[in-house]
Design a protein around this motif. Structure first.
Motif, PDB file in Angstrom:
ATOM      1  N   SER A  70       0.850   0.054   0.497  1.00 34.05           N
ATOM      2  CA  SER A  70       0.052  -0.932  -0.234  1.00 34.05           C
ATOM      3  C   SER A  70      -1.430  -0.558  -0.218  1.00 34.05           C
ATOM      4  O   SER A  70      -2.112  -0.660  -1.246  1.00 34.05           O
ATOM      5  CB  SER A  70       0.254  -2.315   0.392  1.00 34.05           C
ATOM      6  OG  SER A  70      -0.576  -3.266  -0.223  1.00 34.05           O
ATOM      7  N   LEU A  71      -1.923  -0.120   0.929  1.00 36.06           N
ATOM      8  CA  LEU A  71      -3.320   0.313   1.018  1.00 36.06           C
ATOM      9  C   LEU A  71      -3.575   1.514   0.106  1.00 36.06           C
ATOM     10  O   LEU A  71      -4.610   1.595  -0.547  1.00 36.06           O
ATOM     11  CB  LEU A  71      -3.691   0.652   2.462  1.00 36.06           C
ATOM     12  CG  LEU A  71      -3.805  -0.530   3.422  1.00 36.06           C
ATOM     13  CD1 LEU A  71      -3.938  -0.038   4.849  1.00 36.06           C
ATOM     14  CD2 LEU A  71      -4.976  -1.416   3.041  1.00 36.06           C
ATOM     15  N   TRP A  72      -2.632   2.424   0.064  1.00 37.23           N
ATOM     16  CA  TRP A  72      -2.783   3.606  -0.809  1.00 37.23           C
ATOM     17  C   TRP A  72      -2.814   3.167  -2.282  1.00 37.23           C
ATOM     18  O   TRP A  72      -3.627   3.647  -3.054  1.00 37.23           O
ATOM     19  CB  TRP A  72      -1.645   4.599  -0.565  1.00 37.23           C
ATOM     20  CG  TRP A  72      -1.780   5.806  -1.421  1.00 37.23           C
ATOM     21  CD1 TRP A  72      -2.476   6.949  -1.146  1.00 37.23           C
ATOM     22  CD2 TRP A  72      -1.219   6.006  -2.732  1.00 37.23           C
ATOM     23  NE1 TRP A  72      -2.392   7.830  -2.193  1.00 37.23           N
ATOM     24  CE2 TRP A  72      -1.628   7.275  -3.184  1.00 37.23           C
ATOM     25  CE3 TRP A  72      -0.429   5.225  -3.562  1.00 37.23           C
ATOM     26  CZ2 TRP A  72      -1.255   7.786  -4.425  1.00 37.23           C
ATOM     27  CZ3 TRP A  72      -0.064   5.725  -4.802  1.00 37.23           C
ATOM     28  CH2 TRP A  72      -0.474   7.000  -5.218  1.00 37.23           C
ATOM     29  N   GLU A  73      -1.907   2.251  -2.630  1.00 38.67           N
ATOM     30  CA  GLU A  73      -1.845   1.783  -4.024  1.00 38.67           C
ATOM     31  C   GLU A  73      -3.141   1.090  -4.451  1.00 38.67           C
ATOM     32  O   GLU A  73      -3.549   1.177  -5.595  1.00 38.67           O
ATOM     33  CB  GLU A  73      -0.660   0.841  -4.213  1.00 38.67           C
ATOM     34  CG  GLU A  73       0.678   1.568  -4.172  1.00 38.67           C
ATOM     35  CD  GLU A  73       1.878   0.656  -4.086  1.00 38.67           C
ATOM     36  OE1 GLU A  73       1.715  -0.554  -3.750  1.00 38.67           O
ATOM     37  OE2 GLU A  73       2.992   1.128  -4.342  1.00 38.67           O
ATOM     38  N   LYS A  74      -3.798   0.421  -3.504  1.00 36.73           N
ATOM     39  CA  LYS A  74      -5.076  -0.259  -3.785  1.00 36.73           C
ATOM     40  C   LYS A  74      -6.252   0.693  -3.633  1.00 36.73           C
ATOM     41  O   LYS A  74      -7.400   0.286  -3.769  1.00 36.73           O
ATOM     42  CB  LYS A  74      -5.246  -1.442  -2.841  1.00 36.73           C
ATOM     43  CG  LYS A  74      -4.224  -2.530  -3.031  1.00 36.73           C
ATOM     44  CD  LYS A  74      -4.360  -3.580  -1.961  1.00 36.73           C
ATOM     45  CE  LYS A  74      -3.242  -4.602  -2.063  1.00 36.73           C
ATOM     46  NZ  LYS A  74      -3.255  -5.532  -0.932  1.00 36.73           N
ATOM     47  N   ARG A  75      -5.957   1.961  -3.325  1.00 36.54           N
ATOM     48  CA  ARG A  75      -6.973   3.012  -3.130  1.00 36.54           C
ATOM     49  C   ARG A  75      -7.935   2.675  -1.994  1.00 36.54           C
ATOM     50  O   ARG A  75      -9.115   2.968  -2.044  1.00 36.54           O
ATOM     51  CB  ARG A  75      -7.757   3.273  -4.420  1.00 36.54           C
ATOM     52  CG  ARG A  75      -6.915   3.759  -5.558  1.00 36.54           C
ATOM     53  CD  ARG A  75      -6.364   5.140  -5.236  1.00 36.54           C
ATOM     54  NE  ARG A  75      -5.719   5.727  -6.419  1.00 36.54           N
ATOM     55  CZ  ARG A  75      -4.495   6.184  -6.410  1.00 36.54           C
ATOM     56  NH1 ARG A  75      -3.768   6.133  -5.342  1.00 36.54           N
ATOM     57  NH2 ARG A  75      -3.984   6.720  -7.487  1.00 36.54           N
ATOM     58  N   LYS A  76      -7.390   2.015  -0.962  1.00 40.83           N
ATOM     59  CA  LYS A  76      -8.211   1.692   0.206  1.00 40.83           C
ATOM     60  C   LYS A  76      -8.085   2.749   1.287  1.00 40.83           C
ATOM     61  O   LYS A  76      -8.755   2.678   2.299  1.00 40.83           O
ATOM     62  CB  LYS A  76      -7.846   0.310   0.734  1.00 40.83           C
ATOM     63  CG  LYS A  76      -8.248  -0.790  -0.234  1.00 40.83           C
ATOM     64  CD  LYS A  76      -8.128  -2.146   0.374  1.00 40.83           C
ATOM     65  CE  LYS A  76      -8.639  -3.179  -0.615  1.00 40.83           C
ATOM     66  NZ  LYS A  76      -8.708  -4.494  -0.028  1.00 40.83           N
TER      67      LYS A  76
END
Length: 77
Positions: A70-76
């Motif tokens: 999820s963090l990767w998908e949000k580019r965080k």
């Protein structure tokens, strides 16, 4: 993106060595992250299916793997 090894108190790495051994690999790794996570999850499911991993041992990892994805998908990350 900040490199893991650049945190406060970490040993300094010679720039020539870093350029040769790392280059931009750490950035390319981010592109591979979702595939790596999904592969890890599929592998864990398979190990559970053949009764090598029990659900009790598998369950704690699922939220963590999904959170990283999820963090990767949000580019965080």
């Amino acid at each position: 993106m900040k490199k893991i090894w650049s945190k406060k108190g970490a040993m300094q790495i010679n720039q020539a060595v870093e350029n040769y051994t790392v280059g931009i690999d750490y950035l390319l790794d981010l592109d591979l992250l979702p595939y790596d996570l999904k592969g890890t999850m599929a592998h864990a499911k398979m190990l559970h299916k053949i009764k090598y991993l029990i659900a009790k041992n598998l369950k704690p990892y699922w939220p963590v793997l999904n959170e990283i994805l999820s963090l990767w998908e949000k580019r965080k990350i």
